[in-house]
Scaffold this active site. Structure first.
Site: not given
Ligand code: SAH
Ligand code: SF4
Length: 380
Positions: A354, A121, A128, A135, A212, A181, A235-236, A108, A132
């Site tokens: 996101c 984006c 991935c 996500c 990112s 990632e 960071l989170h 996507e 996380c």
């Molecule tokens: N893997 C990379 C880039 C893709 S994720 C990374 O983790 O940075 C892009 C962004 O979306 C990241 O900051 C990720 O933490 C955030 N993200 C992932 N799942 C999300 C969700 N359910 N709600 C809001 N942001 C989310």
């Molecule tokens: Fe992968 Fe980024 Fe999602 Fe983490 S937030 S699972 S690194 S896509």
């Protein structure tokens, strides 16, 4: 939500494994390719312009190349562009395309139109491996890396469509925040970023291309050696204990290491800063104490903080923090002198926000193996 199947984009050459796809070659690769053919390096600029700026996919139309060279290119190379299988448009104007990669994989790509810019984006992997917990891309597992052609193809495709709809309209900013990632697909992502910046291809400035990462530290150092694009770090959490749970790669690369790599990335780059992404999870990472800990962690690094409202997906137990909590958290950052913005959720009605991107993963049989590999992230 509106979903319409879109027409298949014609391919200019017959695909074959022995043919090289010129779409995925950056200037350096093209110069090497032409040198092997006994051609001058300026051929690279010509091809970049035809392919990416003019989006011409027929060698015969490349009129500043000799007939002989065109014939040679047609026999040795191909220009394979993506094909969309789904085109969705959100009520807020966000658009999402599902692009077919091969018989069983699709990714996507999401366009976020704003008043003064059109941000794309892009995805870098199908799925991935980093899992996380908040996500949906991570929850679905990893299937494969995208090639450079498949990454740049997302920008190629969307630019072509925008230009057709509104002549001259082009993507102005690219963020590697789609599926995957990007630093775990370093060798294909960096040439794609170079193409985005190349004046003969897309001509985007280093400030308009942002990668990112969840914090793959060794590759952050390599990135500093080879590129100057902008860096965003997911960071989170302000401490290792919580980040271990939310962003499991933190168990391998601790926060102290991550901070060092971030400082290194912007050292000797005047006026550059790190964008920190911080997803707002109700009762998990959104307290005043955690906001203060965040200030302490990043306060001495030139920074911008993006607070991202959590986008829910089926099966998740997390909830998004309330508006008042997000405001209180953001106020603490502002009072400490940190620039912070709360990202408006865009495209959630088409699952284009996101963390909602899942694409289509065909082969899940390798998922367990991949999970086992998860924490054994390759060193560069
Ligand atoms: N893997 C990379 C880039 C893709 S994720 C990374 O983790 O940075 C892009 C962004 O979306 C990241 O900051 C990720 O933490 C955030 N993200 C992932 N799942 C999300 C969700 N359910 N709600 C809001 N942001 C989310
Ligand atoms: Fe992968 Fe980024 Fe999602 Fe983490 S937030 S699972 S690194 S896509």
């Amino acid at each position: 939500m509106k979903s319409v199947p879109v027409e298949v984009v014609a391919e200019s050459a017959i695909p074959g494994p022995e043919r090289i796809n010129l779409l995925g070659m950056d200037r350096r690769a093209l110069e090497g390719f032409f040198a092997r053919m006994g051609e001058k390096p300026f051929r690279a600029s010509q091809i970049l312009k035809w392919l990416h700026a003019r989006r011409v996919t027929d060698f015969d139309a490349m009129t500043d190349l000799s007939k002989a060279l065109r014939a040679k290119l047609a026999s040795e190379a191909e220009i394979r562009v993506p094909e969309a299988v789904m085109d969705q448009r959100s009520a807020d104007g966000t658009r999402k395309w599902l692009l077919r990669l091969d018989g069983s994989n699709a990714v996507e790509t999401v366009l976020i139109p704003e008043k003064s810019r059109d941000t794309l984006c892009v995805s870098s992997q199908v799925g991935c491996a980093l899992e996380c917990s908040f996500c949906s891309t991570g929850v679905q597992g990893f299937n494969r890396n995208l090639s450079t052609a498949e990454i740049i193809g997302q920008l190629w495709y969307v630019n072509r469509l925008l230009d057709a709809e509104e002549p001259g309209r082009q993507v102005t900013n690219v963020v590697f925040m789609g599926m995957g990632e990007p630093l775990l697909n370093f060798r294909n992502v960096i040439p794609a970023a170079e193409l985005m910046k190349d004046d003969h291809a897309y001509g985007l400035s280093k400030r308009r291309v942002t990668l990112s990462t969840s914090g793959v530290v060794p590759y952050m150092y390599r990135m500093a050696e080879v590129t100057d694009i902008s860096l965003a770090v997911s960071l989170h959490a302000p401490d290792d204990a919580l980040r271990d749970v939310l962003v499991p790669i933190n168990r391998k690369h601790r926060l102290s290491e991550l901070m060092k790599a971030c400082r290194h990335y912007i050292a000797d780059k005047p006026h550059r800063r790190i964008t920190w992404e911080y997803v707002m999870l109700d009762g998990v990472n959104d307290s005043d104490t955690q906001a203060r800990a965040l200030v302490k962690l990043i306060g001495d690094i030139p920074s911008k903080v993006n607070l991202i409202p959590f986008n829910p997906f089926p099966g998740t137990d997390y909830r998004c923090s309330g508006d008042a909590r997000i405001r209180a958290f953001s106020d603490i950052l502002s009072r400490a002198g940190l620039v912070s913005t709360t990202r408006r959720t865009r495209g959630d009605d088409i699952d284009g926000a996101c963390g909602q991107l899942v694409g289509k993963v065909a082969d899940r049989t390798r998922r367990r193996q991949k999970r086992e590999q998860r924490m054994r992230v390759a060193q560069p």
